[in-house]
Design a protein around this motif. Structure first.
Motif, PDB file in Angstrom:
ATOM      1  N   ASN A 153       0.865  -1.175   0.000  1.00  0.00           N
ATOM      2  CA  ASN A 153       0.000   0.000   0.000  1.00  0.00           C
ATOM      3  C   ASN A 153       0.903   1.226   0.000  1.00  0.00           C
ATOM      4  O   ASN A 153       1.676   1.437   0.932  1.00  0.00           O
ATOM      5  CB  ASN A 153      -0.907  -0.007   1.234  1.00  0.00           C
ATOM      6  CG  ASN A 153      -1.868   1.174   1.278  1.00  0.00           C
ATOM      7  OD1 ASN A 153      -1.754   2.107   0.489  1.00  0.00           O
ATOM      8  ND2 ASN A 153      -2.800   1.152   2.221  1.00  0.00           N
ATOM      9  N   ASN A 198      -7.148 -12.074  -0.598  1.00  0.00           N
ATOM     10  CA  ASN A 198      -6.928 -10.957  -1.512  1.00  0.00           C
ATOM     11  C   ASN A 198      -7.798 -11.050  -2.767  1.00  0.00           C
ATOM     12  O   ASN A 198      -8.570 -10.140  -3.056  1.00  0.00           O
ATOM     13  CB  ASN A 198      -5.454 -10.904  -1.913  1.00  0.00           C
ATOM     14  CG  ASN A 198      -4.537 -10.723  -0.732  1.00  0.00           C
ATOM     15  OD1 ASN A 198      -4.721  -9.807   0.059  1.00  0.00           O
ATOM     16  ND2 ASN A 198      -3.568 -11.599  -0.578  1.00  0.00           N
ATOM     17  N   TYR A 243      -9.566  -5.425  -3.371  1.00  0.00           N
ATOM     18  CA  TYR A 243      -9.122  -4.034  -3.370  1.00  0.00           C
ATOM     19  C   TYR A 243      -9.599  -3.287  -4.616  1.00  0.00           C
ATOM     20  O   TYR A 243      -9.541  -2.057  -4.662  1.00  0.00           O
ATOM     21  CB  TYR A 243      -7.599  -3.973  -3.279  1.00  0.00           C
ATOM     22  CG  TYR A 243      -7.038  -4.889  -2.225  1.00  0.00           C
ATOM     23  CD1 TYR A 243      -7.310  -4.681  -0.880  1.00  0.00           C
ATOM     24  CD2 TYR A 243      -6.265  -5.995  -2.574  1.00  0.00           C
ATOM     25  CE1 TYR A 243      -6.817  -5.535   0.104  1.00  0.00           C
ATOM     26  CE2 TYR A 243      -5.768  -6.858  -1.609  1.00  0.00           C
ATOM     27  CZ  TYR A 243      -6.048  -6.630  -0.277  1.00  0.00           C
ATOM     28  OH  TYR A 243      -5.572  -7.483   0.689  1.00  0.00           O
ATOM     29  N   ILE A 247      -8.807   3.239  -1.446  1.00  0.00           N
ATOM     30  CA  ILE A 247      -8.978   1.930  -2.078  1.00  0.00           C
ATOM     31  C   ILE A 247      -9.684   0.991  -1.109  1.00  0.00           C
ATOM     32  O   ILE A 247      -9.346   0.928   0.073  1.00  0.00           O
ATOM     33  CB  ILE A 247      -7.616   1.360  -2.507  1.00  0.00           C
ATOM     34  CG1 ILE A 247      -7.031   2.205  -3.637  1.00  0.00           C
ATOM     35  CG2 ILE A 247      -7.732  -0.090  -2.942  1.00  0.00           C
ATOM     36  CD1 ILE A 247      -5.643   1.773  -4.079  1.00  0.00           C
ATOM     37  N   ASN A 276     -10.992  -1.830   1.263  1.00  0.00           N
ATOM     38  CA  ASN A 276     -10.372  -2.842   2.124  1.00  0.00           C
ATOM     39  C   ASN A 276      -8.917  -2.531   2.489  1.00  0.00           C
ATOM     40  O   ASN A 276      -8.182  -3.415   2.929  1.00  0.00           O
ATOM     41  CB  ASN A 276     -10.459  -4.231   1.481  1.00  0.00           C
ATOM     42  CG  ASN A 276     -11.887  -4.686   1.295  1.00  0.00           C
ATOM     43  OD1 ASN A 276     -12.614  -4.915   2.251  1.00  0.00           O
ATOM     44  ND2 ASN A 276     -12.314  -4.801   0.037  1.00  0.00           N
ATOM     45  N   LEU A 277      -8.501  -1.264   2.288  1.00  0.00           N
ATOM     46  CA  LEU A 277      -7.187  -0.816   2.730  1.00  0.00           C
ATOM     47  C   LEU A 277      -7.338   0.431   3.590  1.00  0.00           C
ATOM     48  O   LEU A 277      -8.363   1.117   3.527  1.00  0.00           O
ATOM     49  CB  LEU A 277      -6.291  -0.472   1.534  1.00  0.00           C
ATOM     50  CG  LEU A 277      -5.786  -1.616   0.661  1.00  0.00           C
ATOM     51  CD1 LEU A 277      -4.961  -1.051  -0.489  1.00  0.00           C
ATOM     52  CD2 LEU A 277      -4.951  -2.610   1.462  1.00  0.00           C
ATOM     53  N   ALA A 314      -1.957   0.235  -4.846  1.00  0.00           N
ATOM     54  CA  ALA A 314      -1.845  -1.042  -4.137  1.00  0.00           C
ATOM     55  C   ALA A 314      -1.410  -2.119  -5.119  1.00  0.00           C
ATOM     56  O   ALA A 314      -1.859  -2.135  -6.271  1.00  0.00           O
ATOM     57  CB  ALA A 314      -3.167  -1.423  -3.493  1.00  0.00           C
TER      58      ALA A 314
END
Length: 399
Positions: free
Chosen positions: A37, A52, A143, A377, A379-380, A390
């Motif tokens: 990230n 992921n 993501y 972004i 889920n970050l 990412a």
């Protein structure tokens, strides 16, 4: 002893015949890799991340033939993080899916914790949604979802206390609906959700459309996990993404979404459009839910175009572009998010593949909190600036 062995074999054979139309299947998926990230609240971050491309899961599904074309079905599916073994979905044992129902020639009715019609009928056209791999356009990782997954096409939020109907397949055409009871004493409609959807698949062309509306979305949609806040205290905020967290006081959440994909040889072209509206702002009185004292409706328009190409039977490449625009509401001028997803999958077998995914997002304007929009972004951790990148490389195995 010679008589005993044939007797046991005969009993096993009889048991197999008696239950030939009934089954219970154990299944699962393991996915982990290295993630980068570029800006996690001001600093670059490297991590070993799980779930992921798809969320790690294990589960049971079963069917019992009741005769006359009627079957009892069930599914229990739990999420977890393979890197440390912790439960997903806020600690739910079976937080991904948990339902039981009946299947008949007229369709299927299930009751429990389930995916909604948005994910069922439109989610497969988004590059980030890889639940069932329906159209081959889903490769973008969790993501690559639309900002904050506000349209829930990536199935970030499951629906509790729901009753769902899914039709049989009529020449490629399917349809269905969902209704969730709020379960609040003294108010039949509080926290309720309902939705309708339809789809069409004929081999090369796939289409889907869905409509969904929920009351009190901070609790009914974004607050369905055990760790969610259900009180009106200062910590009652469940809508955490800055893309829409400032609209947590909304009395209703409405999504109209449609998607399409067309396959030409080894190439698949897809597209998605969603209109998301946080209606009746100011309806939820919880402290901290409406710091800008907004009223009216906050709307977003989201458009995505994606392309996937099977270079060889083992190698798939993909690219997607998503444009998200938030309209002005009250003193907030609205934000724009531009996002590009790039991905590659190499299949070692039907059950195991290696992947490489990159996401770039640029934000501009004023977000829901009234501050300059930052890249966020899905889920970050959010960026501290208007740009975020990412990259994730990993392995996925199904069993």
């Amino acid at each position: 002893m010679k008589k005993t062995i044939p007797m046991i074999a005969a009993l096993c054979a009889f048991s197999s015949v008696a239950h030939a139309q009934s089954s219970v299947t154990l299944y699962g998926l393991l996915d982990t890799g290295l993630a980068f990230n570029s800006n996690s609240k001001g600093a670059s971050q490297y991590s070993l991340a799980s779930g992921n491309l798809q969320g790690d899961r294990w589960g049971f599904r079963g069917v019992e033939d009741l005769g006359g074309g009627l079957s009892a079905i069930f599914r229990l599916e739990g999420g977890f993080a393979i890197n440390n073994g912790t439960l997903g979905q806020g600690g739910d044992l079976f937080g991904r899916k948990a339902y039981v129902g009946l299947a008949s020639p007229y369709g299927t009715v299930t009751l429990g914790r389930q995916y909604d019609t948005l994910g069922d009928y439109v989610g497969s056209f988004e590059s980030a949604n890889a639940e069932e791999l329906v159209t081959a356009t889903e490769w973008g990782s969790i993501y690559g979802a639309h900002p904050g997954d506000m349209d829930n096409l990536d199935n970030s939020d499951r629906i509790n206390n729901s009753i769902k109907y899914a039709s049989q397949n009529y020449g490629g055409f399917t349809f269905g609906g969902i209704y969730s009871l709020g379960g609040k004493a003294g108010d039949f409609t509080e926290d309720q959700l309902y939705g309708l959807g339809a789809g069409y698949h004929n081999g090369t062309l796939s289409l889907g459309v869905a409509y969904e509306k929920a009351k009190d979305p901070n609790y009914s949609v974004f607050g369905t996990n055990p760790n969610a806040n259900t009180s009106t205290s200062t910590s009652a905020l469940n809508m955490s993404s800055p893309v829409y967290s400032g609209f947590a006081s909304a009395g209703a959440w409405q999504v109209i979404s449609a998607g399409a994909a067309y396959r030409i040889g080894n190439a698949t072209i897809g597209g998605v459009y969603s209109n998301v509206a946080f209606q009746n702002l100011g309806s939820e009185a919880g402290a901290g839910l409406n710091p800008k004292h907004l009223t009216g409706t906050a709307s977003f328009n989201i458009g995505e175009l994606n392309f996937a190409y099977l270079v060889t039977p083992a190698l798939q490449l993909g690219v997607a572009y998503t444009y998200t625009r938030g309209d002005s509401v009250g003193s907030i001028s609205g934000a724009t998010y531009n996002q590009v997803n790039l991905g590659a999958n190499y299949f070692l077998s039907k059950r195991t593949d290696l992947y490489l995914v990159g996401i770039y997002e640029h934000a501009s304007g004023e977000d829901s909190t009234g501050k300059p929009a930052v890249a966020a972004i899905a889920n970050l951790s959010n960026s501290s600036t208007d740009v975020q990148t990412a990259v994730v490389v990993g392995i996925r195995h199904r069993f």
